[in-house]
Motif scaffolding. Structure first.
Motif, PDB file in Angstrom:
ATOM      1  N   GLY A  71     -32.622 -24.211  -7.054  1.00  0.00           N
ATOM      2  CA  GLY A  71     -33.163 -25.342  -6.309  1.00  0.00           C
ATOM      3  C   GLY A  71     -34.650 -25.256  -5.995  1.00  0.00           C
ATOM      4  O   GLY A  71     -35.237 -26.196  -5.465  1.00  0.00           O
ATOM      5  N   ASP A  72     -35.298 -24.138  -6.329  1.00  0.00           N
ATOM      6  CA  ASP A  72     -36.729 -23.972  -6.054  1.00  0.00           C
ATOM      7  C   ASP A  72     -37.558 -24.970  -6.867  1.00  0.00           C
ATOM      8  O   ASP A  72     -37.164 -25.402  -7.939  1.00  0.00           O
ATOM      9  CB  ASP A  72     -37.201 -22.557  -6.409  1.00  0.00           C
ATOM     10  CG  ASP A  72     -36.720 -21.515  -5.418  1.00  0.00           C
ATOM     11  OD1 ASP A  72     -36.201 -21.890  -4.350  1.00  0.00           O
ATOM     12  OD2 ASP A  72     -36.852 -20.316  -5.727  1.00  0.00           O
ATOM     13  N   VAL A  73     -38.732 -25.294  -6.352  1.00  0.00           N
ATOM     14  CA  VAL A  73     -39.643 -26.179  -7.075  1.00  0.00           C
ATOM     15  C   VAL A  73     -40.148 -25.462  -8.320  1.00  0.00           C
ATOM     16  O   VAL A  73     -40.648 -24.346  -8.239  1.00  0.00           O
ATOM     17  CB  VAL A  73     -40.844 -26.588  -6.191  1.00  0.00           C
ATOM     18  CG1 VAL A  73     -41.870 -27.359  -6.994  1.00  0.00           C
ATOM     19  CG2 VAL A  73     -40.375 -27.383  -4.995  1.00  0.00           C
ATOM     20  N   SER A  92     -36.794 -29.172 -10.206  1.00  0.00           N
ATOM     21  CA  SER A  92     -36.384 -27.766 -10.008  1.00  0.00           C
ATOM     22  C   SER A  92     -36.099 -27.120 -11.345  1.00  0.00           C
ATOM     23  O   SER A  92     -36.101 -27.764 -12.368  1.00  0.00           O
ATOM     24  CB  SER A  92     -35.146 -27.702  -9.111  1.00  0.00           C
ATOM     25  OG  SER A  92     -34.105 -28.471  -9.650  1.00  0.00           O
TER      26      SER A  92
END
Length: 92
Positions: A71-73, A92
């Protein structure tokens, strides 16, 4: 991405006002450049590092000790949309 940061593409051919707007909107603090574009990508609020410059270390190791989860950018892409004003789209 392995360092735990997302990225956005900055085209040195863009007008300086657009580059400044994108840098401010995305909260960019560091710009990595191939070298000859360093001056064109210099914008207020961001440090420009030329990866071709002497003394700039590029880590070849796969493990930087940063946990990256799905889910990180990963990337912020800017599009003009219908208003003509660049808007960031986070992926993401």
């Amino acid at each position: 991405l392995k360092a735990g940061a997302g990225y956005t593409l900055l085209d040195p051919a863009f007008p300086s006002a657009r580059l400044e707007s994108v840098v401010a909107s995305a909260g960019i603090t560091t710009v990595l450049s191939g070298g000859e574009d360093s001056d064109a990508l210099s914008t207020p609020g961001a440090v420009v590092l030329s990866v071709d410059a002497p003394g700039v270390a590029v880590c070849e190791s796969g493990d930087l000790g940063v946990e990256v989860v799905p889910g990180d950018v990963a990337c912020v892409m800017f599009t003009s949309g219908s208003s003509g004003v660049p808007k960031g789209v986070v992926t993401s």
